[in-house]
Motif scaffolding. Structure first.
Motif, PDB file in Angstrom:
ATOM      1  N   VAL A   7       6.490  -5.876  -2.484  1.00  0.00           N
ATOM      2  CA  VAL A   7       5.969  -5.363  -1.214  1.00  0.00           C
ATOM      3  C   VAL A   7       6.780  -5.899  -0.037  1.00  0.00           C
ATOM      4  O   VAL A   7       7.104  -5.161   0.897  1.00  0.00           O
TER       5      VAL A   7
ATOM      6  N   GLN B 179      -6.383  -4.080  -6.317  1.00  0.00           N
ATOM      7  CA  GLN B 179      -6.243  -3.069  -7.370  1.00  0.00           C
ATOM      8  C   GLN B 179      -5.778  -3.706  -8.679  1.00  0.00           C
ATOM      9  O   GLN B 179      -6.266  -3.359  -9.763  1.00  0.00           O
ATOM     10  N   LEU B 180      -4.846  -4.645  -8.586  1.00  0.00           N
ATOM     11  CA  LEU B 180      -4.348  -5.326  -9.775  1.00  0.00           C
ATOM     12  C   LEU B 180      -5.451  -6.137 -10.446  1.00  0.00           C
ATOM     13  O   LEU B 180      -5.636  -6.084 -11.676  1.00  0.00           O
TER      14      LEU B 180
ATOM     15  N   ASP C  84      -9.404   2.246   2.471  1.00  0.00           N
ATOM     16  CA  ASP C  84      -8.284   1.638   1.766  1.00  0.00           C
ATOM     17  C   ASP C  84      -8.437   1.823   0.259  1.00  0.00           C
ATOM     18  O   ASP C  84      -7.452   2.058  -0.450  1.00  0.00           O
ATOM     19  N   LEU C  85      -9.673   1.713  -0.205  1.00  0.00           N
ATOM     20  CA  LEU C  85      -9.961   1.834  -1.635  1.00  0.00           C
ATOM     21  C   LEU C  85     -11.334   2.461  -1.834  1.00  0.00           C
ATOM     22  O   LEU C  85     -12.234   2.269  -1.009  1.00  0.00           O
TER      23      LEU C  85
ATOM     24  N   THR D 166      -6.912   5.140  -4.710  1.00  0.00           N
ATOM     25  CA  THR D 166      -6.177   4.879  -3.475  1.00  0.00           C
ATOM     26  C   THR D 166      -5.512   6.141  -2.930  1.00  0.00           C
ATOM     27  O   THR D 166      -5.030   6.133  -1.799  1.00  0.00           O
TER      28      THR D 166
ATOM     29  N   GLU E 262      -4.416  -4.950  -0.547  1.00  0.00           N
ATOM     30  CA  GLU E 262      -4.990  -3.781  -1.235  1.00  0.00           C
ATOM     31  C   GLU E 262      -4.456  -3.672  -2.660  1.00  0.00           C
ATOM     32  O   GLU E 262      -5.222  -3.445  -3.609  1.00  0.00           O
ATOM     33  N   ARG E 263      -3.146  -3.837  -2.819  1.00  0.00           N
ATOM     34  CA  ARG E 263      -2.558  -3.730  -4.147  1.00  0.00           C
ATOM     35  C   ARG E 263      -2.974  -4.901  -5.032  1.00  0.00           C
ATOM     36  O   ARG E 263      -3.116  -4.761  -6.251  1.00  0.00           O
TER      37      ARG E 263
ATOM     38  N   LEU F  86       4.384  -8.933  -7.373  1.00  0.00           N
ATOM     39  CA  LEU F  86       3.862  -7.938  -6.440  1.00  0.00           C
ATOM     40  C   LEU F  86       4.240  -8.300  -5.011  1.00  0.00           C
ATOM     41  O   LEU F  86       4.652  -7.431  -4.222  1.00  0.00           O
TER      42      LEU F  86
ATOM     43  N   ARG G 264      -1.210  -4.046   3.056  1.00  0.00           N
ATOM     44  CA  ARG G 264      -0.892  -3.280   1.849  1.00  0.00           C
ATOM     45  C   ARG G 264      -0.861  -4.191   0.624  1.00  0.00           C
ATOM     46  O   ARG G 264      -1.300  -3.807  -0.470  1.00  0.00           O
ATOM     47  N   LEU G 265      -0.353  -5.401   0.808  1.00  0.00           N
ATOM     48  CA  LEU G 265      -0.277  -6.346  -0.298  1.00  0.00           C
ATOM     49  C   LEU G 265      -1.677  -6.712  -0.793  1.00  0.00           C
ATOM     50  O   LEU G 265      -1.922  -6.761  -2.012  1.00  0.00           O
TER      51      LEU G 265
END
Length: 312
Positions: free
Chosen positions: A34, A75-76, A129-130, A88, A71-72, A30, A68-69
């Motif tokens: 990104v 999520q992961l 963001d989420l 998102t 946030e992702r 990831l 952004r990283l």
């Protein structure tokens, strides 16, 4: 991915947990995805060749990339808990004047069960963001991820909290209408500080180390800390590669310039005197060229009682 932690010193607090052996490679992948999409060694090398302004432009984008990283990454990791739904997209929350008035002029207890229509409009809005929905507990968390809160003064932070609470009033309607009729009984706002420098559980400010509680996944906070370290290491690697390529390109260019100059120099050094070989001048010169829902509760997210007492 396993739901237990092998060799743990104590029983896990949550029923789901991170397995580092499985998760860390996915976090590295990831990070690579990104970072390379916005910050690569080739682009940085060209910036170095162009000048300080272009280099500064490249570096200024890194904080947003790291945001952004994170946030992702959240999520992961949330995917380890099957009860969670992480949103998102399509989550812009309207912030009407009426909603702000409610938040500014009332104690949270007085509007805890109030909800507003998601299509109430208004020129202002807030995009979290989420939004993390726990289908088991029927609690939705409106999450704003900050790399650091050190740049936020008290006034700016208070304004952010107001917008988040005002926007949260529309979340139950938004979830029901736009996201497969998701139903919640409470909406809580959380500001996550990725640097772990701030904590105010009474007003929804959590360090990212408390992400375990938010996702109900043991080791979630440590995983995000690992992701941030991986990002910093990757940025340093890109920087070193760009510098190496830049210096190699300069050396190659210098060698080419010297190679292009040598035939001309040799010819001049060995050419006979012009007075004796005027018939060769031309040759020498030539060598030089190239539905109904239950009551909803709105408010700040708070840590569990046991956790809160431990923090105090």
């Amino acid at each position: 991915m396993t739901n237990t932690v092998s060799g743990a010193n104590s029983a896990p607090t949550h029923s789901h947990a991170v397995n580092p052996d499985v998760l860390h490679p996915r976090l590295h992948e990831l990070c690579h995805q990104v970072l390379t999409s916005s910050f690569g060694s080739t682009a940085l090398m060209h910036a170095l060749a162009s000048g300080l302004s272009d280099v500064s432009s490249q570096l200024r984008g890194l904080p947003a990339t790291e945001g952004r990283l994170i946030e992702r990454g959240i999520q992961l990791i949330a995917g380890l808990n099957p009860e969670l739904v992480v949103l998102t997209e399509n989550i812009r929350l309207p912030v009407s004047k009426a909603a702000l008035d409610v938040v500014e002029r009332n104690d949270p207890r007085h509007y805890a069960s109030l909800t507003l229509d998601a299509d109430s409009g208004g020129r202002r809005g807030y995009t979290p963001d989420l939004i993390i929905v726990n289908r088991g507990t029927k609690v939705a968390h409106v999450v704003d991820v900050k790399r650091s809160l050190s740049s936020y003064d008290a006034v700016r932070l208070q304004e952010l909290k107001k917008r988040m609470l005002a926007g949260a009033l529309t979340v139950p309607d938004l979830l029901y209408q736009e996201h497969h009729r998701l139903s919640v009984e409470a909406v809580q706002v959380v500001i996550l500080d990725a640097q772990n420098a701030s904590r105010d559980a009474s007003s929804g400010i959590w360090p990212v180390s408390d992400l375990d509680h938010l996702l109900e996944v043991e080791g979630a906070g440590k995983a995000i800390a690992y992701l941030r370290r991986s990002f910093q290491t990757a940025v340093e690697q890109v920087w070193r590669e760009a510098l190496q390529h830049y210096h190699q390109a300069r050396e190659l260019s210098s060698d080419e310039r010297r190679a292009g100059a040598m035939p001309w120099a040799d010819t001049q050094r060995h050419a006979p005197d012009k007075s004796r070989a005027s018939d060769r001048d031309d040759r020498i010169v030539g060598a030089a060229g190239a539905g109904e829902r239950p009551e909803i509760r709105i408010g700040f997210a708070t840590l569990p009682t046991v956790r809160a007492q431990a923090l105090s």
